[in-house]
Design an enzyme around this catalytic site. Structure first.
Site, short mmCIF file in Angstrom:
data_model
loop_
_atom_site.label_atom_id
_atom_site.label_comp_id
_atom_site.label_asym_id
_atom_site.label_seq_id
_atom_site.Cartn_x
_atom_site.Cartn_y
_atom_site.Cartn_z
N SER A 24 80.14 -16.28 -44.69
CA SER A 24 79.38 -15.14 -45.21
C SER A 24 78.54 -15.52 -46.43
O SER A 24 78.00 -14.65 -47.11
CB SER A 24 80.33 -13.99 -45.57
OG SER A 24 81.29 -14.42 -46.51
N ASN A 111 91.15 -10.75 -51.04
CA ASN A 111 91.01 -9.35 -50.65
C ASN A 111 90.74 -8.44 -51.84
O ASN A 111 89.89 -7.53 -51.76
CB ASN A 111 92.25 -8.89 -49.90
CG ASN A 111 92.44 -9.66 -48.61
OD1 ASN A 111 91.53 -10.38 -48.19
ND2 ASN A 111 93.61 -9.54 -47.99
N THR A 156 53.87 25.70 -42.38
CA THR A 156 55.14 25.75 -41.65
C THR A 156 54.75 25.42 -40.21
O THR A 156 53.65 25.78 -39.78
CB THR A 156 55.80 27.14 -41.71
OG1 THR A 156 54.92 28.09 -41.12
CG2 THR A 156 56.11 27.57 -43.14
N HIS A 157 55.61 24.70 -39.51
CA HIS A 157 55.30 24.22 -38.15
C HIS A 157 54.02 23.39 -38.15
O HIS A 157 53.32 23.32 -37.14
CB HIS A 157 55.15 25.38 -37.17
CG HIS A 157 56.25 26.39 -37.24
ND1 HIS A 157 57.40 26.32 -36.48
CD2 HIS A 157 56.41 27.49 -38.03
CE1 HIS A 157 58.20 27.33 -36.78
NE2 HIS A 157 57.62 28.05 -37.73
N SER A 278 42.37 -3.50 -39.97
CA SER A 278 42.67 -3.88 -38.60
C SER A 278 41.96 -5.19 -38.30
O SER A 278 40.86 -5.43 -38.79
CB SER A 278 42.18 -2.79 -37.65
OG SER A 278 41.95 -3.32 -36.36
N ASN A 286 44.32 1.44 -43.05
CA ASN A 286 45.56 2.04 -42.57
C ASN A 286 46.59 2.23 -43.69
O ASN A 286 46.73 1.35 -44.54
CB ASN A 286 46.18 1.17 -41.48
CG ASN A 286 45.29 1.07 -40.25
OD1 ASN A 286 44.62 2.04 -39.89
ND2 ASN A 286 45.27 -0.09 -39.63
N TYR A 318 93.39 -5.20 -45.35
CA TYR A 318 92.16 -5.93 -45.09
C TYR A 318 92.08 -6.42 -43.64
O TYR A 318 93.07 -6.85 -43.05
CB TYR A 318 92.04 -7.15 -46.02
CG TYR A 318 90.75 -7.94 -45.79
CD1 TYR A 318 89.56 -7.53 -46.40
CD2 TYR A 318 90.72 -9.03 -44.93
CE1 TYR A 318 88.37 -8.22 -46.15
CE2 TYR A 318 89.54 -9.72 -44.68
CZ TYR A 318 88.37 -9.30 -45.29
OH TYR A 318 87.19 -9.97 -45.06
N GLN A 323 83.99 -7.91 -43.58
CA GLN A 323 82.98 -8.82 -44.10
C GLN A 323 81.58 -8.32 -43.75
O GLN A 323 80.61 -8.65 -44.43
CB GLN A 323 83.21 -10.23 -43.51
CG GLN A 323 82.23 -11.27 -43.98
CD GLN A 323 82.73 -12.68 -43.74
OE1 GLN A 323 83.65 -13.14 -44.41
NE2 GLN A 323 82.17 -13.35 -42.75
N LYS A 326 78.91 -5.86 -46.36
CA LYS A 326 77.89 -6.21 -47.35
C LYS A 326 76.50 -6.33 -46.74
O LYS A 326 75.52 -5.92 -47.36
CB LYS A 326 78.30 -7.52 -48.06
CG LYS A 326 79.49 -7.29 -49.01
CD LYS A 326 80.04 -8.57 -49.59
CE LYS A 326 80.86 -9.36 -48.60
NZ LYS A 326 82.02 -8.62 -48.04
N1 ARG Z 1 84.28 -13.18 -47.11
C1 ARG Z 1 85.31 -12.19 -47.04
C2 ARG Z 1 84.67 -10.79 -46.97
O1 ARG Z 1 83.56 -10.67 -47.27
C3 ARG Z 1 86.18 -12.24 -48.24
C4 ARG Z 1 87.59 -11.79 -48.02
C5 ARG Z 1 88.29 -12.66 -47.05
N2 ARG Z 1 89.68 -12.40 -47.01
C6 ARG Z 1 90.45 -12.89 -46.05
N3 ARG Z 1 91.70 -12.65 -46.10
N4 ARG Z 1 89.94 -13.59 -45.07
O2 ARG Z 1 85.31 -9.85 -46.55
#
Ligand code: ARG
Length: 462
Positions: A24, A111, A156-157, A278, A286, A318, A323, A326
């Site tokens: 990640s 975690n 309106t509309h 364009s 545009n 967890y 993961q 994010k």
């Molecule tokens: N890269 C993981 C995440 O974003 C971090 C936590 C990983 N924890 C684990 N027990 N594998 O969630």
């Protein structure tokens, strides 16, 4: 034996594609500063509690600062074999300082670490988002001030309804963005608790001081339940909900700007710097920025759906599914912040064609409700007045004239209670000026609201 930090019980190495798929770093490397701040707070607390020696603490702190420098100068290479930002930094620390680095992870798990980092990172980004919203509001208030008396048709509309002032219309968005900022602030409050110390899921056997880490990192309090703390992604859901609503507001605004800039409306012109041409049609200009912002809302809402769906079926605590949290929220924040910035920078350069707006407000029978109100004031029940004006409109459509052009005879033919005086006194200026109460479109009210906003937004000058 595997070389992974967790490799002790493994005999075979990780599959190469699994390594890439599992990593990640491309998403979480941006939390390096928060990861380092979290590690420093944790290490100081361990030392304070007698769990880590002072000498070890000193080298850990120095090592972490150096790593921050390496990342900032671009010397640091994140390795996918080390999965994420947490293990990359920890492994580098051990490379640099040896055994002391290996003691940092005492009484901690990735975690509690990852959700601490994410909260810290999103707290900072939320503050930036709120500042962007405030700036856009102050731009809108300045524009509303310029156009407190500019008359345009209200719809309106998407059909002409009643005249409004452009200032009033712009202030409608200031209200929406105020609620958006409020939602971000509200989510921020709930998010601002420190998960550190929850460890993997159950807490730790070491005598940690959770208040100390919480205070050091600027949280309001330690989280109260370790299982909840490592499993909870409500804060991401809340932030994405706030982001989605704000994006929807921007999208509606975009739609209006796009319509207003079309040749058919001709109400506004957006600055060249925010439009594109364009490649085939030389005449084109545009409104790409509002279009793109309108499109971004789809992507941001996608983030909200993603996090809700990711978490929906997860047992405590967890799970690796998390993961994916994010990606959704970082992408949404980047795109919403960008959209707010575009609007804040683009709108001051918008040219308003006041004559065209006024003409549009003066046609399409936008004053019809006011004529009905005039009849009511002369003693006609509203439902009857409505019908009389309806007939008048039908007459005007047949004759291709506006209401105020009806003569005595035409009025009398429709209803004896309708007079040419009544229709002649209709004007779009009178229409807006007479809606003079809290929340109404009258220039006087718009100015009153502008003063309220100017005072409230004083700190965030446009
Ligand atoms: N890269 C993981 C995440 O974003 C971090 C936590 C990983 N924890 C684990 N027990 N594998 O969630």
């Amino acid at each position: 034996m595997s070389e992974k930090p967790w490799g002790g019980r493994f005999e075979a190495p990780t599959d190469k594609f699994v390594e890439a798929f599992n990593a990640s770093t491309d998403v979480d490397a941006r939390m390096y500063a928060e990861d380092i701040a979290g590690s420093k707070a944790h290490a100081k607390m361990l030392c304070e509690q007698g769990i880590l020696m002072q000498d070890d603490l000193n080298v850990i702190l120095r090592g972490l600062d150096e790593i921050a420098g390496e990342i900032e100068s671009g010397e640091f290479t994140f390795s996918i074999a080390l999965e994420d930002v947490h293990m990359n930094i920890e492994a580098r620390l051990t490379d640099k300082i040896g055994d002391a680095g290996k003691r940092l992870h005492t009484a901690r798990s990735r975690n509690d670490q990852v959700t601490t980092d994410t909260r810290l990172y999103l707290r900072r980004r939320t503050d930036m988002m709120i500042a962007r919203i405030r700036y856009l509001q102050s731009v809108l208030v300045a524009l509303a001030d310029e156009h407190a008396e500019t008359i345009m048709p209200g719809f309106t509309h998407l059909q002409t309804a009643q005249p409004v002032t452009l200032g009033h219309h712009l202030l409608a968005y200031v209200e929406m963005f105020e609620r958006d900022a409020g939602r971000f602030l509200d989510a921020r409050k709930r998010m601002n608790q420190c998960p550190l110390g929850s460890a993997a899921l159950a807490g730790t056997t070491f005598p940690i001081d959770r208040h100390m880490t919480s205070d050091t990192l600027g949280f309001d309090a330690p989280t109260a339940n370790s299982l909840d703390a490592v499993s909870d992604r409500d804060y991401i859901m809340e932030l994405l909900a706030a982001a989605s609503i704000c994006a929807v507001h921007l999208s509606r605004f975009s739609e209006e700007l796009i319509l207003w800039m079309s040749a058919q409306f001709g109400f506004i012109d957006l600055p060249d710097a925010f439009c594109t041409g364009s490649s085939i049609m030389p005449q084109k200009k545009n409104p790409d920025m509002p279009e793109l912002v309108r499109g971004k809302s789809g992507r941001i809402i996608g983030g909200l759906v993603a996090i809700l769906t990711i978490v929906k079926g997860l047992p405590l605590a967890y799970n690796k599914d998390m993961q994916e949290d994010k990606t959704a929220v970082f992408d949404a924040f980047d795109n919403l912040e960008g959209s707010l910035r575009i609007f804040g920078d683009m709108l001051p350069g918008m040219r308003v064609n006041q004559d065209v707006m006024h003409k549009a407000a003066s046609s399409g029978f936008a004053t019809a409700t006011d004529l009905a109100d005039a009849l009511v004031r002369a003693g006609v029940p509203f439902r009857e007045a409505h019908a009389i004006v309806g007939k008048s409109v039908a007459y005007c459509i047949r004759e291709s004239i506006e209401l105020h052009a009806m003569d005595d005879q035409a009025c009398a033919d429709i209803d004896e209670r309708l007079s040419a005086d009544m229709v002649r006194s209709l004007s779009v200026e009178a229409c807006v000026a007479s809606r003079n109460h809290i929340g109404g479109t009258a220039p006087e009210q718009v100015r009153r609201q502008i003063a309220v906003w100017q005072a409230r937004l004083e700190k965030y000058h446009a």
